[in-house]
Design a protein around this motif. Structure first.
Motif, PDB file in Angstrom:
ATOM      1  N   VAL A  51      -0.095  -3.220  -9.705  1.00  0.00           N
ATOM      2  CA  VAL A  51      -0.456  -2.398  -8.547  1.00  0.00           C
ATOM      3  C   VAL A  51      -1.556  -3.082  -7.732  1.00  0.00           C
ATOM      4  CG1 VAL A  51      -1.621  -0.262  -7.855  1.00  0.00           C
ATOM      5  CG2 VAL A  51       0.283  -0.171  -9.458  1.00  0.00           C
ATOM      6  N   CYS A  52      -2.593  -3.580  -8.399  1.00  0.00           N
ATOM      7  CA  CYS A  52      -3.706  -4.215  -7.681  1.00  0.00           C
ATOM      8  C   CYS A  52      -3.241  -5.460  -6.932  1.00  0.00           C
ATOM      9  CB  CYS A  52      -4.823  -4.577  -8.658  1.00  0.00           C
ATOM     10  SG  CYS A  52      -5.765  -3.159  -9.268  1.00  0.00           S
ATOM     11  N   VAL A  53      -2.429  -6.285  -7.568  1.00  0.00           N
ATOM     12  CA  VAL A  53      -1.973  -7.523  -6.926  1.00  0.00           C
ATOM     13  C   VAL A  53      -1.034  -7.214  -5.761  1.00  0.00           C
ATOM     14  CG1 VAL A  53      -0.627  -9.629  -7.253  1.00  0.00           C
ATOM     15  CG2 VAL A  53      -2.297  -8.945  -8.981  1.00  0.00           C
ATOM     16  N   VAL A  54      -0.063  -6.345  -5.987  1.00  0.00           N
ATOM     17  CA  VAL A  54       0.928  -6.033  -4.946  1.00  0.00           C
ATOM     18  C   VAL A  54       0.266  -5.339  -3.750  1.00  0.00           C
ATOM     19  CG1 VAL A  54       2.963  -4.646  -4.395  1.00  0.00           C
ATOM     20  CG2 VAL A  54       2.880  -5.950  -6.532  1.00  0.00           C
ATOM     21  N   VAL A  55      -0.600  -4.369  -4.002  1.00  0.00           N
ATOM     22  CA  VAL A  55      -1.262  -3.664  -2.900  1.00  0.00           C
ATOM     23  C   VAL A  55      -2.197  -4.615  -2.141  1.00  0.00           C
ATOM     24  CG1 VAL A  55      -2.887  -1.813  -2.324  1.00  0.00           C
ATOM     25  CG2 VAL A  55      -1.070  -1.406  -3.987  1.00  0.00           C
ATOM     26  N   TRP A  58       0.093  -6.710   0.136  1.00  0.00           N
ATOM     27  CA  TRP A  58       0.637  -5.924   1.233  1.00  0.00           C
ATOM     28  C   TRP A  58      -0.442  -5.557   2.246  1.00  0.00           C
ATOM     29  CZ3 TRP A  58       5.115  -5.317   3.356  1.00  0.00           C
ATOM     30  CH2 TRP A  58       6.271  -5.501   2.594  1.00  0.00           C
ATOM     31  N   THR A  59      -1.640  -5.237   1.769  1.00  0.00           N
ATOM     32  CA  THR A  59      -2.728  -4.899   2.687  1.00  0.00           C
ATOM     33  C   THR A  59      -3.069  -6.085   3.582  1.00  0.00           C
ATOM     34  OG1 THR A  59      -3.660  -3.352   1.071  1.00  0.00           O
ATOM     35  CG2 THR A  59      -5.109  -4.088   2.844  1.00  0.00           C
ATOM     36  N   GLU A  60      -3.146  -7.275   2.996  1.00  0.00           N
ATOM     37  CA  GLU A  60      -3.448  -8.471   3.788  1.00  0.00           C
ATOM     38  C   GLU A  60      -2.324  -8.758   4.777  1.00  0.00           C
ATOM     39  OE1 GLU A  60      -4.336 -13.025   2.540  1.00  0.00           O
ATOM     40  OE2 GLU A  60      -5.883 -11.523   2.153  1.00  0.00           O
ATOM     41  N   TYR A  61      -1.095  -8.640   4.319  1.00  0.00           N
ATOM     42  CA  TYR A  61       0.061  -8.920   5.187  1.00  0.00           C
ATOM     43  C   TYR A  61       0.121  -7.947   6.366  1.00  0.00           C
ATOM     44  CZ  TYR A  61       4.910  -9.421   6.694  1.00  0.00           C
ATOM     45  OH  TYR A  61       6.048  -9.614   7.440  1.00  0.00           O
ATOM     46  N   ALA A  99      -5.016   1.358  -6.415  1.00  0.00           N
ATOM     47  CA  ALA A  99      -4.497   0.998  -5.093  1.00  0.00           C
ATOM     48  C   ALA A  99      -5.571   1.154  -4.019  1.00  0.00           C
ATOM     49  CB  ALA A  99      -3.280   1.863  -4.762  1.00  0.00           C
ATOM     50  N   VAL A 100      -6.345   2.232  -4.101  1.00  0.00           N
ATOM     51  CA  VAL A 100      -7.438   2.446  -3.140  1.00  0.00           C
ATOM     52  C   VAL A 100      -8.455   1.305  -3.229  1.00  0.00           C
ATOM     53  CG1 VAL A 100      -9.426   3.921  -2.599  1.00  0.00           C
ATOM     54  CG2 VAL A 100      -7.196   4.955  -3.027  1.00  0.00           C
ATOM     55  N   GLY A 101      -8.796   0.911  -4.437  1.00  0.00           N
ATOM     56  CA  GLY A 101      -9.730  -0.189  -4.615  1.00  0.00           C
ATOM     57  C   GLY A 101      -9.205  -1.490  -4.032  1.00  0.00           C
ATOM     58  N   SER A 102      -7.924  -1.741  -4.171  1.00  0.00           N
ATOM     59  CA  SER A 102      -7.320  -2.957  -3.639  1.00  0.00           C
ATOM     60  C   SER A 102      -7.369  -2.974  -2.118  1.00  0.00           C
ATOM     61  CB  SER A 102      -5.872  -3.071  -4.126  1.00  0.00           C
ATOM     62  OG  SER A 102      -5.815  -3.085  -5.540  1.00  0.00           O
ATOM     63  N   VAL A 103      -7.062  -1.836  -1.496  1.00  0.00           N
ATOM     64  CA  VAL A 103      -7.132  -1.738  -0.031  1.00  0.00           C
ATOM     65  C   VAL A 103      -8.568  -1.970   0.435  1.00  0.00           C
ATOM     66  CG1 VAL A 103      -6.872  -0.194   1.939  1.00  0.00           C
ATOM     67  CG2 VAL A 103      -5.138  -0.210   0.135  1.00  0.00           C
TER      68      VAL A 103
END
Length: 328
Positions: A51-55, A58-61, A99-103
């Motif tokens: 989840v952390c890697v994928v989010v 996607w956030t960067e993209y 996911a929130v942390g990754s964003v």
């Protein structure tokens, strides 16, 4: 004169290393800790990592596409951020919080400040501190389910099958409970996904040092300063078991080798790296000794990131002739 000389603009020193190759080396170095984390905590840990890697990717993209900027997900920096964040989270964390942390790490700390190389804080640690403030109870929940069947190993992890307590070594030490150094070294303890196994972290650190991706100055100075501080102010003197528990427990090793050495948020000079290591060792010692919380590595590194510009300023060599007095 038969020889021809070409005069070109700087830089004159070239390297085959790129952001992509460096980030790939960091990912490789984190594989042992990731594998041990999944082995210890089961598929739940793997889900947090994914989840952390994928989010993060996607956030960067999405941000770069929306802002019509070059898409940089191929440089692996977002992968490193997501993986480091996941390894700093407990396996029991709800996936939406991960996911929130990754964003937050990618969007707020990295992209809004200009992208890779422009962030003044380590994105993964900044996100972890954000989650600690916002979801303190969840972030400190290291409970391990109790199962009896070996068949549950894949789902719940080795710790659940072995009946390992979820208490972290530093929390146990703070409460006056004895710790087992061998379990800490090999990872049979409670904690976040990536901080439990000292040997896995050290294998990854050795790889980074061998590849010259990181310098020894920050982690060595950091750990040495911290040990000296604990000898002087920890209340136990030169108690080897006490000192090793503090070094092997918590996020000290993971932080010292993988996050304090972040290129964007660490000094560029040799003396600056040493100064940062001393600063981090003192702060971590203060947090662990005098605060109510057993840990302090994340906040120490974040505060250290804030003083890096000042460290660079006072340790940067002067240009030849600059600041010198001319006779006559």
């Amino acid at each position: 004169m038969s020889e021809l000389y070409n005069v070109s603009a700087a830089p004159h020193i070239k390297s085959w290393e790129s952001t992509r190759t460096i980030m790939q080396d960091v990912v490789i170095a984190l594989i042992p800790a990731s594998i041990l984390g999944v082995y210890n905590f089961g598929l739940r840990a793997l889900a947090v990592i994914l989840v952390c890697v994928v989010v993060s990717l996607w956030t960067e993209y999405i941000y770069e596409k929306g802002m019509k900027k070059p898409v940089t997900i191929g440089d692996f920096s977002a992968v490193v951020t997501g993986l480091l964040l996941a390894l700093n989270l407990p396996a029991s964390i709800p996936l939406w919080i991960a996911a929130v942390g990754s964003v937050f790490a990618i969007l707020i700390v990295k992209q809004l400040y200009g992208g890779i190389g422009q962030n003044f804080m380590n994105p993964a640690l900044a996100a972890r501190c954000f989650l600690l403030i916002s979801f303190g109870a969840r972030m400190n929940d290291f409970k391990i389910p109790t199962v009896s069947a070996t068949k549950d190993l894949l789902i719940h992890g080795a710790m659940a099958v072995d009946g390992v307590s979820g208490a972290t070594p530093l929390a146990a030490l703070k409460g006056g409970t004895a710790t087992d150094l061998m379990n800490m070294f090999f990872g049979n303890i409670g904690g976040t996904i990536g901080e439990t196994s000292a040997i896995a972290i050290l294998i990854g650190a050795a790889y980074l040092l061998f590849k010259k991706v990181i310098s020894w100055r920050i982690p060595a100075t950091y750990i040495l300063t911290f040990v000296i501080f604990m000898i002087l102010f920890g209340g136990k003197g030169f108690d080897v078991n006490f000192l090793l528990t503090h070094v092997l427990g918590g996020g000290l090793l993971l932080g010292a080798f993988f996050m304090a050495t972040d290129y964007s948020s660490s000094p560029i000079t040799r003396n600056g790296k040493i100064l940062l290591g001393i600063f981090l060792g003192l702060l971590t010692g203060i947090f662990r000794t005098f605060s109510s919380a057993p840990e302090g590595v994340s906040y120490a590194i974040i505060l250290g990131n804030l003083v890096v510009p000042l460290i660079d300023k006072v340790t940067m060599p002067r240009h030849f002739g600059k600041g010198t007095k001319v006779n006559g």
